[in-house]
Design an enzyme around this catalytic site. Structure first.
Site, PDB file in Angstrom:
ATOM      1  N   ARG A 105     -53.103   0.297  -6.252  1.00 39.99           N
ATOM      2  CA  ARG A 105     -53.030   0.554  -4.816  1.00 39.99           C
ATOM      3  C   ARG A 105     -54.364   0.189  -4.193  1.00 39.99           C
ATOM      4  O   ARG A 105     -55.409   0.653  -4.638  1.00 39.99           O
ATOM      5  CB  ARG A 105     -52.786   2.046  -4.554  1.00 39.99           C
ATOM      6  CG  ARG A 105     -51.401   2.467  -4.851  1.00 39.99           C
ATOM      7  CD  ARG A 105     -51.095   3.820  -4.245  1.00 39.99           C
ATOM      8  NE  ARG A 105     -51.934   4.896  -4.753  1.00 39.99           N
ATOM      9  CZ  ARG A 105     -51.874   6.141  -4.345  1.00 39.99           C
ATOM     10  NH1 ARG A 105     -51.047   6.463  -3.387  1.00 39.99           N
ATOM     11  NH2 ARG A 105     -52.636   7.066  -4.860  1.00 39.99           N
ATOM     12  N   THR A 109     -55.782   0.319   2.240  1.00 35.45           N
ATOM     13  CA  THR A 109     -54.474   0.150   2.909  1.00 35.45           C
ATOM     14  C   THR A 109     -53.353   0.880   2.174  1.00 35.45           C
ATOM     15  O   THR A 109     -52.264   1.051   2.733  1.00 35.45           O
ATOM     16  CB  THR A 109     -54.094  -1.344   2.944  1.00 35.45           C
ATOM     17  OG1 THR A 109     -53.921  -1.794   1.585  1.00 35.45           O
ATOM     18  CG2 THR A 109     -55.164  -2.181   3.617  1.00 35.45           C
ATOM     19  N   ASP A 202     -53.828  13.163 -10.666  1.00 30.44           N
ATOM     20  CA  ASP A 202     -53.692  11.748 -11.025  1.00 30.44           C
ATOM     21  C   ASP A 202     -53.067  11.658 -12.412  1.00 30.44           C
ATOM     22  O   ASP A 202     -53.692  12.011 -13.413  1.00 30.44           O
ATOM     23  CB  ASP A 202     -55.067  11.069 -11.003  1.00 30.44           C
ATOM     24  CG  ASP A 202     -54.934   9.562 -11.175  1.00 30.44           C
ATOM     25  OD1 ASP A 202     -54.370   9.131 -12.205  1.00 30.44           O
ATOM     26  OD2 ASP A 202     -55.366   8.818 -10.286  1.00 30.44           O
ATOM     27  N   ASP A 205     -54.969   9.566 -15.078  1.00 24.66           N
ATOM     28  CA  ASP A 205     -56.173  10.249 -15.584  1.00 24.66           C
ATOM     29  C   ASP A 205     -55.800  11.392 -16.521  1.00 24.66           C
ATOM     30  O   ASP A 205     -56.473  11.612 -17.532  1.00 24.66           O
ATOM     31  CB  ASP A 205     -56.997  10.807 -14.418  1.00 24.66           C
ATOM     32  CG  ASP A 205     -57.807   9.716 -13.731  1.00 24.66           C
ATOM     33  OD1 ASP A 205     -58.038   8.658 -14.356  1.00 24.66           O
ATOM     34  OD2 ASP A 205     -58.204   9.914 -12.564  1.00 24.66           O
TER      35      ASP A 205
HETATM   36  N1  URA Z   1     -50.502   8.809  -8.331  1.00 29.69           N
HETATM   37  C1  URA Z   1     -50.775   9.903  -9.069  1.00 29.69           C
HETATM   38  O1  URA Z   1     -51.096   9.795 -10.248  1.00 29.69           O
HETATM   39  N2  URA Z   1     -50.715  11.116  -8.477  1.00 29.69           N
HETATM   40  C2  URA Z   1     -50.369  11.272  -7.204  1.00 29.69           C
HETATM   41  O2  URA Z   1     -50.314  12.405  -6.725  1.00 29.69           O
HETATM   42  C3  URA Z   1     -50.076  10.109  -6.448  1.00 29.69           C
HETATM   43  C4  URA Z   1     -50.144   8.898  -7.035  1.00 29.69           C
END
Ligand code: URA
Length: 211
Positions: A105, A109, A202, A205
């Site tokens: 991403r 943007t 995330d 992660d």
């Molecule tokens: N990607 C993720 O890993 N967590 C989110 O909350 C949004 C996108």
């Protein structure tokens, strides 16, 4: 939400809740994600082809049963977090083929940018293509991945995620009304950085321990 299936089985919900918990460490998070993916695979594949066969049991010559041939089912994890769900699905469909699509991403943007693509040959002849990403957040990545798969000829596509934001579902629906979304939860909303609230943080992660 139209064409969106929330898999609300208590075992799925239990695992999701453990994954949401900030105190769950990466090793446990990975195991839970794999188990949860196996459970969700049952729902996502409910209508796959099964041929009728006969087998011989220890007591009967002619027992009617079914056989599933999963080599014409394709899993496409969206890199990188999608990888964490693949083994759980393969557990119950070991012959499924696996393609990969890499998207990131743009932090400003939030648009999806493709950086890697490797799809199985003859994807147009496959009975089912399952796009896998634990988090359906803005929906830009998923919508772009659907464009790629449809362009490659994929016909019967389903989305498998863990947590979806209403914004992400709406974005996917703009162009891809036909594609069912299977999720364990529809959360409240996105925050200003495109993360799902309450979400689980995330996913990449937490799977790979990169933070
Ligand atoms: N990607 C993720 O890993 N967590 C989110 O909350 C949004 C996108």
């Amino acid at each position: 939400m139209e064409n969106t299936i929330v898999v609300d089985h208590p075992l799925v919900q239990d695992k999701l809740t453990r994954m949401r918990d900030v105190s769950t460490i990466s090793t446990d998070f990975r195991v839970l994600l794999k188990e949860l993916s196996t459970l969700m695979a049952f729902e996502v594949t409910r209508n796959i082809k099964a041929s009728g066969i006969k087998v011989r049991t220890p007591l009967d010559m002619d027992c009617a049963g079914v056989r599933v041939e999963s080599s014409d089912i394709v899993l496409i994890p969206i890199l990188r977090a999608g990888i964490g769900m693949v083994d759980g699905v393969l557990e119950v469909m070991p012959q499924a083929r696996v393609g990969h699509i890499g998207m990131y991403r743009d932090p400003d943007t939030l648009e999806a940018i493709e950086y890697y693509k490797k799809l199985p040959a003859n994807i147009s002849g496959c009975q089912l293509v399952i796009l896998i990403d634990p988090m359906l957040a803005t929906g830009h990545t998923m919508a772009a991945t659907l464009d790629i798969c449809k362009k490659a000829g994929a016909k019967n596509i389903k989305i498998m995620c863990l947590v979806a934001a209403p914004e992400g579902i709406r974005e996917v629906r703009k162009k891809h009304e036909d594609v069912p979304i299977y999720t364990a939860a529809i959360d409240e909303r996105l925050n200003d950085h495109g993360y799902i609230l309450p979400g689980l943080g995330d996913a990449g992660d937490r799977i790979f321990g990169t933070k």
